[in-house]
Enzyme design. Structure first.
Site, PDB file in Angstrom:
ATOM      1  N   LYS A  67      -4.724  -2.678   1.930  1.00  0.00           N
ATOM      2  CA  LYS A  67      -4.282  -1.933   0.754  1.00  0.00           C
ATOM      3  C   LYS A  67      -5.272  -0.805   0.436  1.00  0.00           C
ATOM      4  CE  LYS A  67      -2.175  -6.138  -1.186  1.00  0.00           C
ATOM      5  NZ  LYS A  67      -2.115  -7.021  -2.378  1.00  0.00           N
ATOM      6  N   TYR A  96       7.711  -4.665  -2.003  1.00  0.00           N
ATOM      7  CA  TYR A  96       7.496  -5.750  -2.975  1.00  0.00           C
ATOM      8  C   TYR A  96       8.780  -6.146  -3.719  1.00  0.00           C
ATOM      9  CZ  TYR A  96       2.370  -5.867  -2.489  1.00  0.00           C
ATOM     10  OH  TYR A  96       1.089  -6.040  -2.026  1.00  0.00           O
ATOM     11  N   PHE A 125       3.822  -7.612 -13.349  1.00  0.00           N
ATOM     12  CA  PHE A 125       2.857  -6.724 -12.689  1.00  0.00           C
ATOM     13  C   PHE A 125       3.490  -5.849 -11.608  1.00  0.00           C
ATOM     14  CE2 PHE A 125       2.595 -10.983 -10.735  1.00  0.00           C
ATOM     15  CZ  PHE A 125       2.889 -10.695  -9.405  1.00  0.00           C
ATOM     16  N   THR A 160      -4.302 -15.763  -2.789  1.00  0.00           N
ATOM     17  CA  THR A 160      -3.948 -14.488  -3.434  1.00  0.00           C
ATOM     18  C   THR A 160      -5.015 -14.015  -4.416  1.00  0.00           C
ATOM     19  OG1 THR A 160      -1.627 -15.132  -3.257  1.00  0.00           O
ATOM     20  CG2 THR A 160      -2.140 -13.338  -4.777  1.00  0.00           C
ATOM     21  N   ARG A 179     -10.448 -12.332   1.627  1.00  0.00           N
ATOM     22  CA  ARG A 179     -10.510 -12.100   0.169  1.00  0.00           C
ATOM     23  C   ARG A 179     -11.701 -12.815  -0.470  1.00  0.00           C
ATOM     24  NH1 ARG A 179      -4.062 -13.003  -0.553  1.00  0.00           N
ATOM     25  NH2 ARG A 179      -3.344 -10.856  -0.399  1.00  0.00           N
ATOM     26  N   ASN A 235      -6.859  -7.080  -4.233  1.00  0.00           N
ATOM     27  CA  ASN A 235      -7.251  -8.109  -3.257  1.00  0.00           C
ATOM     28  C   ASN A 235      -7.203  -7.625  -1.810  1.00  0.00           C
ATOM     29  OD1 ASN A 235      -4.518  -8.112  -2.973  1.00  0.00           O
ATOM     30  ND2 ASN A 235      -4.195 -10.242  -3.571  1.00  0.00           N
ATOM     31  N   HIS A 242      -2.714  -7.444   2.523  1.00  0.00           N
ATOM     32  CA  HIS A 242      -1.436  -8.145   2.428  1.00  0.00           C
ATOM     33  C   HIS A 242      -1.103  -8.768   3.778  1.00  0.00           C
ATOM     34  CE1 HIS A 242       2.855  -8.918   1.997  1.00  0.00           C
ATOM     35  NE2 HIS A 242       2.983  -8.339   3.175  1.00  0.00           N
ATOM     36  N   GLU A 244       9.419  -7.129   6.920  1.00  0.00           N
ATOM     37  CA  GLU A 244       8.333  -6.178   6.643  1.00  0.00           C
ATOM     38  C   GLU A 244       8.005  -5.334   7.875  1.00  0.00           C
ATOM     39  OE1 GLU A 244       6.375  -8.918   3.092  1.00  0.00           O
ATOM     40  OE2 GLU A 244       5.257  -8.689   4.961  1.00  0.00           O
TER      41      GLU A 244
HETATM   42  P1  RTP Z   1       0.387 -10.427  -0.537  1.00  0.00           P
HETATM   43  O1  RTP Z   1       1.920 -10.512  -0.545  1.00  0.00           O
HETATM   44  O2  RTP Z   1      -0.142  -9.113  -1.007  1.00  0.00           O
HETATM   45  O3  RTP Z   1      -0.252 -10.933   0.705  1.00  0.00           O
HETATM   46  O4  RTP Z   1      -0.056 -11.434  -1.637  1.00  0.00           O
HETATM   47  P2  RTP Z   1       0.429 -12.900  -1.840  1.00  0.00           P
HETATM   48  O5  RTP Z   1       1.636 -13.218  -1.026  1.00  0.00           O
HETATM   49  O6  RTP Z   1      -0.787 -13.729  -1.630  1.00  0.00           O
HETATM   50  O7  RTP Z   1       0.844 -12.854  -3.354  1.00  0.00           O
HETATM   51  P3  RTP Z   1       2.228 -12.471  -4.075  1.00  0.00           P
HETATM   52  O8  RTP Z   1       2.493 -13.520  -5.074  1.00  0.00           O
HETATM   53  O9  RTP Z   1       3.285 -12.100  -3.090  1.00  0.00           O
HETATM   54  O10 RTP Z   1       1.790 -11.187  -4.865  1.00  0.00           O
HETATM   55  C1  RTP Z   1       1.705  -9.948  -4.224  1.00  0.00           C
HETATM   56  C2  RTP Z   1       0.529  -9.182  -4.755  1.00  0.00           C
HETATM   57  O11 RTP Z   1       0.696  -8.939  -6.133  1.00  0.00           O
HETATM   58  C3  RTP Z   1      -0.560  -8.847  -6.756  1.00  0.00           C
HETATM   59  N1  RTP Z   1      -0.596  -9.718  -7.906  1.00  0.00           N
HETATM   60  N2  RTP Z   1      -1.039  -9.323  -9.057  1.00  0.00           N
HETATM   61  N3  RTP Z   1      -1.259 -11.433 -11.962  1.00  0.00           N
HETATM   62  C4  RTP Z   1      -1.349 -10.323 -11.283  1.00  0.00           C
HETATM   63  O12 RTP Z   1      -1.752  -9.291 -11.763  1.00  0.00           O
HETATM   64  C5  RTP Z   1      -0.948 -10.362  -9.889  1.00  0.00           C
HETATM   65  N4  RTP Z   1      -0.443 -11.395  -9.246  1.00  0.00           N
HETATM   66  C6  RTP Z   1      -0.207 -10.975  -7.965  1.00  0.00           C
HETATM   67  C7  RTP Z   1      -1.610  -9.264  -5.760  1.00  0.00           C
HETATM   68  O13 RTP Z   1      -2.270  -8.106  -5.285  1.00  0.00           O
HETATM   69  C8  RTP Z   1      -0.801  -9.922  -4.662  1.00  0.00           C
HETATM   70  O14 RTP Z   1      -1.421  -9.759  -3.407  1.00  0.00           O
END
Ligand code: RTP
Length: 155
Positions: A16, A56, A64, A98, A109, A119, A122, A133
Site C-alpha cells: 500500500k 475493496y 472506514f 490485520t 505487519r 498496515n 494487502h 483481485e
Molecule cells: P487486507 O484485505 O488489506 O489484507 O486486510 P485484511 O483482509 O487483513 O482486513 P480487512 O478486514 O479486509 O480490511 C481491509 C483493510 O481495511 C483497513 N481497516 N481499517 N477500523 C479500521 O479503521 C480498519 N479496519 C480495517 C485495514 O487497512 C485493512 O487492511
C-alpha cells in the site's frame, strides 16, 4: 500420456502507499522470495478512487470504507502476483493480523507497522478473492510463466 499438472496457486499482494513511501518494499518482496514463493507479476501504479472502491467492494458498508479507498489511491501501490503451494494462506501468515498491534513479531505487519489504517500491505484472503483481485489488477499477458532453476546460475 502425461497428466496435466494442476495450475499452481496464485495470490494477489499489494504494498500500500504507506509501505512504498516508507521504503519497505524490498523487505516485503524479500520475505516472500526467501520463503520460496515465485513472483509472476509486478507493477507500480496509483489506483484511482474508483479502482480502489472496486478492490475493496466487500467493505462498502463499513464506516472506514471511504477513508480506506482514499488512502489506497493516495500514492503509488506495488501490485504483485505471487505463486506457490499454499501461497494464499501462507502469504496471510507472512503478512500477519490485520491490526499491527495484534500481529506477531516476525510477521510483516508485526515488524513494520503500528496502525490498522496504515498496515502497509494487502493479501488476498481466499481462492475466490485471489482470482477476482488478480483479474482486477492484471491482464493475463502481464503474468509470466517460468521455471525456477537456480542451479543453472551457480557455478
Ligand atoms: P487486507 O484485505 O488489506 O489484507 O486486510 P485484511 O483482509 O487483513 O482486513 P480487512 O478486514 O479486509 O480490511 C481491509 C483493510 O481495511 C483497513 N481497516 N481499517 N477500523 C479500521 O479503521 C480498519 N479496519 C480495517 C485495514 O487497512 C485493512 O487492511
Amino acid at each position: 500420456q502425461e497428466a496435466l499438472a494442476a495450475p499452481m496457486e496464485r495470490t494477489f499482494i499489494a504494498i500500500k502507499p504507506d509501505g512504498v513511501q516508507r521504503g519497505v518494499m524490498s523487505e516485503i518482496i524479500t520475505r516472500f522470495e526467501r520463503k520460496g514463493f515465485k513472483l509472476v507479476g509486478i507493477k507500480i501504479m496509483i489506483p484511482s478512487k474508483d479502482f480502489a472502491g472496486k478492490h475493496y467492494h466487500d467493505l462498502k458498508e463499513r464506516p472506514f470504507y471511504k477513508g480506506l479507498c482514499n488512502f489506497l489511491s493516495s500514492g503509488p501501490v506495488i501490485a504483485m502476483v505471487w505463486e506457490g503451494e499454499g501461497v494464499i494462506r501462507y502469504g496471510r501468515k507472512l503478512i500477519g493480523a490485520t491490526d499491527p498491534q495484534k500481529s506477531e513479531p516476525g510477521t510483516i505487519r508485526g515488524d513494520l507497522a503500528v496502525s490498522v489504517g496504515r498496515n502497509i500491505i494487502h493479501g488476498s484472503d481466499g481462492p475466490e478473492t485471489a482470482k477476482d483481485e488478480i483479474a482486477l489488477w492484471f491482464k493475463p499477458e502481464e503474468l509470466v510463466t517460468y521455471t525456477s532453476n537456480a542451479e543453472k546460475w551457480i557455478y
